[in-house]
Design an enzyme around this catalytic site. Structure first.
Site, short mmCIF file in Angstrom:
data_model
loop_
_atom_site.label_atom_id
_atom_site.label_comp_id
_atom_site.label_asym_id
_atom_site.label_seq_id
_atom_site.Cartn_x
_atom_site.Cartn_y
_atom_site.Cartn_z
CE LYS A 80 45.60 90.43 -38.85
NZ LYS A 80 45.26 91.38 -37.76
CB SER A 155 41.88 90.32 -36.56
OG SER A 155 42.85 91.34 -36.55
CB SER A 179 43.58 92.81 -33.90
OG SER A 179 42.20 92.94 -34.18
#
Length: 222
Positions: A80, A155, A179
């Site tokens: 990420k 997220s 997330s």
């Protein structure tokens, strides 16, 4: 034989360890899959094919020498964009941080490399990694590979979309209030959220993201 990009991390690592497939072949398959589907879903927002192939070749060389490259030997993964990876910008989806180039790997990235994983690229996140969707003004929107009309979640929506689309067998994500878990649900994959503090989340490129447990907002998240 099943296409390499369709295999689980466990299956792929076993094949590579047994030298029935090479880490380079697994990485080439994942990169080809990225080229084929990522333009439509925008899960991976930055990648370096040459670096990924070089990492795969290092795994193959270690195996040829009789060495143990680690439990994730040759498995393609993504990380990420809110964690430090040396040489890459830790943007966290922010235009303000587009030039925030990391000088060293975060602990999680270093541990993935130590385990023999091959990092394919960096996955999208909403600004500040703080939304239930994955869209920002720097990298654009990520779409759900199963249905572009619905959200991939957030997220870690880029991470979930990448795995669901076959871009890497595993994806790193982060999760305080859902997330990892919500994008996994939205994209139809499994998401694991370790106990808070179990996995280091420190980035040398920026200040620590501390949680004040007395803050009402933090209490709602936890």
């Amino acid at each position: 034989m099943t296409e390499l990009w369709r295999l689980t991390a466990t299956e792929l690592a076993a094949l590579i360890r047994a030298r029935k497939a090479s880490a380079r072949e697994a990485t080439q398959a994942a990169l080809a899959r990225l080229d084929a589907v990522n333009p439509r879903i925008n899960a991976v927002i930055a990648h370096d094919p040459d670096a990924a192939l070089a990492a795969a070749e290092a795994v193959d060389a270690a195996l040829a020498r009789g060495e143990d490259p680690g439990p994730l030997a040759g498995v393609p993964v993504t990380v990420k964009v809110n964690v430090d990876q040396a040489g890459w910008a830790t943007t966290n989806g922010l235009r303000l941080q587009k030039d925030n180039i990391a000088r060293q790997d975060s602990p999680v990235v270093a541990n993935l490399k130590r385990a023999g994983a091959v990092i394919l690229g960096r996955t999208n996140t909403p600004a500040f990694s703080l939304r239930w969707f994955t869209r920002n003004g720097l990298h654009g929107a990520t779409r759900n590979p199963r249905n572009p009309a619905i959200t991939p979640g957030g997220s870690s929506g880029g991470a979930a979309a990448a795995v669901a689309a076959g871009i890497g067998a595993l994806a790193h994500g982060t999760d305080i209030g859902g997330s990892i878990r919500y994008p996994a649900y939205a994209c139809g994959i499994h998401g694991l959220r370790p106990t808070l503090g179990r996995i280091p989340a420190w980035n040398a490129s920026g200040p620590d993201r501390l949680i004040d447990y007395g803050d009402p907002f933090a209490q709602r998240l936890l």
